[in-house]
Design a protein around this motif. Structure first.
Motif, PDB file in Angstrom:
ATOM      1  N   PHE A 250       0.804  -1.125   0.024  1.00 47.65           N
ATOM      2  CA  PHE A 250       0.096   0.043  -0.134  1.00 47.65           C
ATOM      3  C   PHE A 250       0.871   1.353   0.052  1.00 47.65           C
ATOM      4  O   PHE A 250       0.563   2.139  -0.893  1.00 47.65           O
TER       5      PHE A 250
ATOM      6  N   GLY B 257       2.274   2.006  -3.250  1.00 48.78           N
ATOM      7  CA  GLY B 257       1.563   2.000  -4.371  1.00 48.78           C
ATOM      8  C   GLY B 257       1.856   3.351  -5.225  1.00 48.78           C
ATOM      9  O   GLY B 257       1.329   3.182  -6.423  1.00 48.78           O
TER      10      GLY B 257
ATOM     11  N   PHE C 118      -5.132  -5.870  -3.459  1.00 51.30           N
ATOM     12  CA  PHE C 118      -3.783  -6.499  -3.492  1.00 51.30           C
ATOM     13  C   PHE C 118      -3.872  -7.839  -3.703  1.00 51.30           C
ATOM     14  O   PHE C 118      -4.866  -8.383  -3.386  1.00 51.30           O
TER      15      PHE C 118
ATOM     16  N   PHE D  90       0.719   1.945  -9.411  1.00 49.76           N
ATOM     17  CA  PHE D  90      -0.414   1.480  -8.806  1.00 49.76           C
ATOM     18  C   PHE D  90      -1.508   2.618  -8.363  1.00 49.76           C
ATOM     19  O   PHE D  90      -2.792   2.500  -9.064  1.00 49.76           O
TER      20      PHE D  90
ATOM     21  N   TYR E  47       0.095  -6.367  -6.589  1.00 51.16           N
ATOM     22  CA  TYR E  47      -1.311  -5.673  -6.732  1.00 51.16           C
ATOM     23  C   TYR E  47      -2.005  -6.106  -7.519  1.00 51.16           C
ATOM     24  O   TYR E  47      -1.968  -6.976  -8.650  1.00 51.16           O
TER      25      TYR E  47
ATOM     26  N   HIS F 286      -6.540  -2.134  -9.684  1.00 53.44           N
ATOM     27  CA  HIS F 286      -6.294  -0.820  -9.357  1.00 53.44           C
ATOM     28  C   HIS F 286      -7.375  -0.109  -9.379  1.00 53.44           C
ATOM     29  O   HIS F 286      -7.562   1.098  -8.592  1.00 53.44           O
TER      30      HIS F 286
END
Length: 283
Positions: A109, A112, A232, A123, A271, A274
Motif C-alpha cells: 500500500f 503504491g 492487493f 498502482f 497488486y 487498481h
C-alpha cells in the motif's frame, strides 16, 4: 516450544488483517503472471452470435521471495531457564511471523504511489489506461475530497468503455490519520467552513487502520472491497512454517551446544485491480 510457537503464530494480533484488502493466491512456480482482466462481459441480448470478452494484453508478474527468521538458543540456557525468558523469545518470534503477511501488504500500500503495474503506470496514478485512481496531494479527509474520490471510483470503466459501478465501502488509513478517519465516519454532524452540517458519509465506510504504516504517513484511500476482487495480492508459494533443529546428534548441537528454531517461507505481495481503489495524500 513448537506447540507454543504454533499457538502464538495462529493467534497473533492482526495476523489476518491483510485479508481485508488482499487476495490470497496459491503459487505453483517461482513467479506468477496475471493478465489484467479487461472486458469481462455482463449479460447482453443474444442476437446473431456471442460477443466474447478477452483477457487484456497487459500482464503483471509477481516473483516469490524467500523469507526466514532464526533463533539460536544455547543448550545451557534451556537447562537453566527458570524465568521463562526463552518461551518469551519464542512467543516474540511467532508474533512477528504472524504479523508478517499484514506488514507485507501494508508495504505494498505504501509503495503504491511509486510502483508500476499492468499498464506501466504506478498502482496509484492519474494516468492509467482505464481511469485515474489518484486523487492527489494535500487532500484531507473531508466531504469534498471524499466526493471527488467517489467520483473517480464511479467513473472507472472496462476496456470496452462500460461503467464498472464501483463505490467505496472502506476507508484505509495509517496511524497518523486514524483519529481523523474514525471521527469523520462516526460523526453525524461535521463542521464545514464553520457551519455544522449533516455528514453525507456518516457510517458509510468501515475504517481499516494499517498499523504498520509509517506513523508520519498521510496516505489514505477509499476502496470498493465488495466486488470479489481486491486491490492487493498475497501470493503464497510456501506458507510460513517452523523448523526445529533440536536433535542432540546434529552438528550444531554437538559442536556448539546450540539448538535452533527458524521459520521458512516463500511468498510475495503485489497488486490486484487498481480500479477498486482511489488513493490520496493528506496535508
Amino acid at each position: 516450544m513448537n506447540v507454543t510457537w504454533q499457538e502464538r503464530f495462529k493467534n497473533a494480533t492482526d495476523a489476518d488483517a491483510w485479508k481485508e484488502i488482499a487476495m490470497p493466491v496459491n503459487s505453483k512456480n517461482l513467479s506468477e503472471q496475471y493478465a489484467w482482466l479487461g472486458s469481462i462481459p455482463g449479460l447482453r441480448e443474444f442476437k446473431s452470435e456471442r460477443i466474447p470478452g478477452t483477457l487484456s494484453k497487459f500482464n503483471y508478474e509477481i516473483t516469490n521471495k524467500k523469507w526466514e527468521s532464526t533463533l539460536d538458543v544455547d543448550r545451557d540456557a534451556i537447562e537453566d531457564d527458570r524465568t521463562g525468558q526463552i518461551m518469551m523469545a519464542v512467543n516474540a518470534l511467532a508474533t512477528k511471523a504472524g504479523k508478517h503477511y499484514t506488514s507485507l501488504i501494508t508495504k505494498a500500500f505504501d509503495l503504491g504511489w511509486t510502483t508500476p503495474v499492468f499498464d506501466g503506470q504506478n498502482f496509484i496514478d492519474a494516468a492509467h489506461s482505464y481511469g485515474s485512481n489518484n486523487l492527489g496531494t494535500a487532500k484531507d479527509i473531508t466531504p469534498t475530497n471524499i466526493d471527488a474520490a467517489e467520483l473517480l471510483l464511479a467513473s472507472q470503466t472496462d476496456d470496452a468503455g462500460d461503467p464498472l459501478g464501483y463505490s467505496g465501502t472502506h476507508l484505509i488509513v495509517g496511524p497518523a490519520l486514524k483519529s481523523a478517519a474514525t471521527t469523520f465516519v462516526n460523526s453525524a454532524i461535521i463542521n464545514v467552513g464553520g457551519i455544522a452540517v449533516s455528514n453525507p458519509y456518516y457510517q458509510a465506510y468501515k475504517v481499516i487502520v494499517l498499523k504498520n504504516l509509517d506513523k508520519t504517513s498521510k496516505k489514505w484511500a477509499i476502496a470498493d472491497l465488495s466486488q470479489g476482487l481486491l486491490p492487493f495480492v498475497l501470493q503464497i508459494r510456501v506458507a510460513i512454517t517452523l523448523v526445529a533443529k533440536t536433535d542432540l546428534n546434529s552438528d550444531r548441537a554437538f559442536d556448539k551446544d546450540v539448538f535452533t528454531w527458524g521459520t521458512r517461507a516463500r511468498h510475495n505481495a503485489g497488486y490486484g485491480n487498481h480500479q477498486l481503489i482511489v488513493g490520496a495524500i493528506a496535508n
